[in-house]
Design an enzyme around this catalytic site. Sequence first.
Site, PDB file in Angstrom:
ATOM      1  N   GLY B 192      -7.156 -26.703 -43.266  1.00 38.43           N
ATOM      2  CA  GLY B 192      -7.304 -25.653 -44.267  1.00 38.43           C
ATOM      3  C   GLY B 192      -8.095 -26.080 -45.488  1.00 38.43           C
ATOM      4  O   GLY B 192      -8.170 -25.361 -46.474  1.00 38.43           O
ATOM      5  N   TYR B 225     -15.453 -16.876 -42.333  1.00 35.84           N
ATOM      6  CA  TYR B 225     -15.787 -16.319 -43.641  1.00 35.84           C
ATOM      7  C   TYR B 225     -15.243 -14.917 -43.818  1.00 35.84           C
ATOM      8  O   TYR B 225     -14.911 -14.506 -44.926  1.00 35.84           O
ATOM      9  CB  TYR B 225     -17.311 -16.357 -43.864  1.00 35.84           C
TER      10      TYR B 225
END
Lengths: 179, 246
Positions: B192, B225
């Site tokens: 992450g 994204y």
Amino acid sequence: MLLHNHIPITPLPLRNPTRRRNAAISANFAVSDDSLSSRGFTFHRTIENLNLDHLNSVFAAVGFPRRDPDKIRLALEHTDALLWIEYEKTRRPVAFARATGDGVFNAIIWDVVVDPSFQGIGLGKAVMERLVTELLEKGINNIALYSEPRVLGFYRPLGFVADPDGIRGMVYSRKQKKK
Amino acid sequence: MPAHDVVLLPTALKLYPPVVSLDCRSQAFGPLNFPFHLNFGSRNKKVSRLNAGFWESIRSGILKNNTAQVIEPPSIVEEEEEPLPEEFVLVETTKPDGTVEQIIFSSGGNVDVYDLQALCDKVGWPRRPLSKLAAALRNSYIVATLHSTVKSAGEEGNGQKKLIGMARATSDHAFNATIWDVLVDPSYQGQGLGKALIEKLIRALLQRDIGNISLFADSQVVEFYRNLGFEPDPEGIKGMFWYPKY
């Protein structure tokens, strides 16, 4: 309109894309300096003498939101390259484009506008080809832009390709965010 | 390889491929360090400990066999939110042997160009001239980095610091910003961190009132994204490149 310099306007189906690119780099402008000056247009590469209120009017005329002139000035001061065409008779900007970037690898072209009363006579092409050439001369090879769907046909003959290799332009939207 | 392209990451990683990769040739230069303090106020440079909450949104979760303390500010930009500090600890992990590893986020652009080149090598990007890399960093509006520091148990002061991630944005300082060169060290991927890097970079940009944040994404990272709030081809607007080499 007679073109002084004859260059292939539509990308030719050359077997080697690199040849096409190199051909474009070495070609002369489709809209020559002479053809501009003989019609009463001068082009500029700095914001000196550029009246931002007049520029803002051109933006408004093509449908951009009107922006704070101070912010525009700030943006232009942090722009890698810009080009505008002045109509000598009125001393007003009639075409404009600018590029931002890191000065060595990448550049993005923004705010490409031509005053509606002056569209269709090659000013947009003149601005774009000079801007691209200036960026290439600085060694910047990666030149991109975001195009509204209705003007894809304007950029394509200039050598721009949409979504090459599946690359997508993306824009951040606050509402979009998933948590 | 395309000039503009997104890099194909080395196998192990799925989530954090860089957005753009470039060609280059290496050259030798003296040490090039560019402290690049883009600052907005005096409260920078403090390493602040903030509340967790962020990690729920990160799929990979907690590291195994370690005590990972996640210290992170809420990531959504809210109306009255605290300005993002220039540098802060993103994750702190205490390993079984007592060493403590911290992942530090910074938007100050303090990147050693040699470290960056080594990181680019690690993710498999073609080499670029160091002077150009340095210039690109200097000319970027924000350079966000992730560094890992490791301290032995009981050690005072900073341990060894290693660059493990970077993302940068160019901008006209008023309206638009574009994100380039997103990369995370392969050994730190899957945690992450790439997501955190982008989120913080976005937040820093929004706090400076840059309304339009864009990027170009390889097809395989469009989803990544999208999950961070980016929309492809909004209103049909297309990204175009001038004679891309491919």
